[in-house]
Design a protein around this motif. Structure first.
Motif, PDB file in Angstrom:
ATOM      1  N   SER A   6      -0.447  61.151  23.774  1.00  0.00           N
ATOM      2  CA  SER A   6      -0.618  61.254  25.221  1.00  0.00           C
ATOM      3  C   SER A   6      -0.449  59.900  25.903  1.00  0.00           C
ATOM      4  N   ASP A   7      -0.809  58.818  25.195  1.00  0.00           N
ATOM      5  CA  ASP A   7      -0.624  57.498  25.795  1.00  0.00           C
ATOM      6  C   ASP A   7       0.847  57.152  25.940  1.00  0.00           C
ATOM      7  N   ARG A  10       2.459  58.826  28.856  1.00  0.00           N
ATOM      8  CA  ARG A  10       1.948  58.460  30.180  1.00  0.00           C
ATOM      9  C   ARG A  10       2.718  57.244  30.680  1.00  0.00           C
ATOM     10  N   LYS A  12       4.065  54.419  33.277  1.00  0.00           N
ATOM     11  CA  LYS A  12       3.733  53.654  34.484  1.00  0.00           C
ATOM     12  C   LYS A  12       4.943  53.693  35.417  1.00  0.00           C
ATOM     13  N   TYR A  91       7.555  65.488  40.086  1.00  0.00           N
ATOM     14  CA  TYR A  91       6.197  64.950  40.088  1.00  0.00           C
ATOM     15  C   TYR A  91       5.983  64.377  41.480  1.00  0.00           C
ATOM     16  N   GLY A 104      -0.507  60.333  39.142  1.00  0.00           N
ATOM     17  CA  GLY A 104      -1.899  59.925  39.288  1.00  0.00           C
ATOM     18  C   GLY A 104      -2.057  58.752  40.252  1.00  0.00           C
ATOM     19  N   GLU A 108       0.547  56.636  37.373  1.00  0.00           N
ATOM     20  CA  GLU A 108       0.923  57.108  36.051  1.00  0.00           C
ATOM     21  C   GLU A 108       1.499  58.508  36.139  1.00  0.00           C
ATOM     22  N   ASP A 110       2.323  61.599  33.818  1.00  0.00           N
ATOM     23  CA  ASP A 110       1.977  62.099  32.483  1.00  0.00           C
ATOM     24  C   ASP A 110       2.928  63.220  32.076  1.00  0.00           C
ATOM     25  N   GLY A 112       3.000  64.631  29.148  1.00  0.00           N
ATOM     26  CA  GLY A 112       2.383  65.475  28.122  1.00  0.00           C
ATOM     27  C   GLY A 112       2.245  66.940  28.521  1.00  0.00           C
TER      28      GLY A 112
END
Ligand SMILES: [Zn+2]
Ligand SMILES: [Zn+2]
Length: 164
Positions: A6-7, A10, A12, A91, A104, A108, A110, A112
């Protein structure tokens, strides 16, 4: 070794949001053995993704391919099968009715949850270990890829008589 991906997924994207509409950034994904989500494990995941700045946020487009262990629909032996999916998803920068994904507050994005959804939907209905899989003998249950059972020739001639 397994790691939580998941990292990795994610991204930037603050630098993209600062660019003007039309700016494109390409992202290559190539990872081994991780969980895309807590319930989706991939032996490998690769993808070529483009992130395009549009006025509502960022458009994510491209293709992904994941391999994971699947039970063969014919012989029931686990094998690696590949699932691929095409992406075209907005997004949005702020909550927006047109998209289910939001960038976010920490800039970020994501991937995932999106990947999870795509790969679950694209799961092959009957994944075979190979196109020529001979499956299990209907009579004695032995795996015909590994050995020929006594009843094998019988069942073949039955299949042929149906086909012909
Ligand atoms: Zn098989
Ligand atoms: Zn048999």
């Amino acid at each position: 070794m397994t790691s939580n991906c998941s990292d990795i997924l994610r991204l930037k994207v603050g630098h993209i949001l600062n660019k003007s509409v039309g700016f494109v950034s390409d992202v290559q994904i190539k990872e081994q053995e991780f969980y895309i989500a807590s319930d989706v494990y991939a032996n490998s995941l690769s993808g070529n993704i483009s992130l395009t700045r549009i006025h509502l946020g960022i458009l994510v487009a491209g293709d992904i391919e994941a391999t994971s262990s699947t039970e063969c629909g014919r012989c029931l032996v686990n094998h690696l099968s590949t699932t691929s999916a095409s992406i075209s998803e907005l997004y949005s920068e702020h909550d927006n009715e047109q998209s289910q994904f939001t960038i976010g507050g920490n800039c970020e994005l994501d991937l995932g949850p999106l990947f999870r959804e795509l790969l679950l939907v694209s799961e092959p209905i009957q994944a075979l270990c190979c196109t020529e899989c001979k499956g299990l003998c209907a009579n004695c249950g032995s795996n015909l890829n590994q050995s020929q059972c006594e009843c094998h020739e019988d069942s073949i001639s039955k299949i042929l008589s149906i086909v012909l």
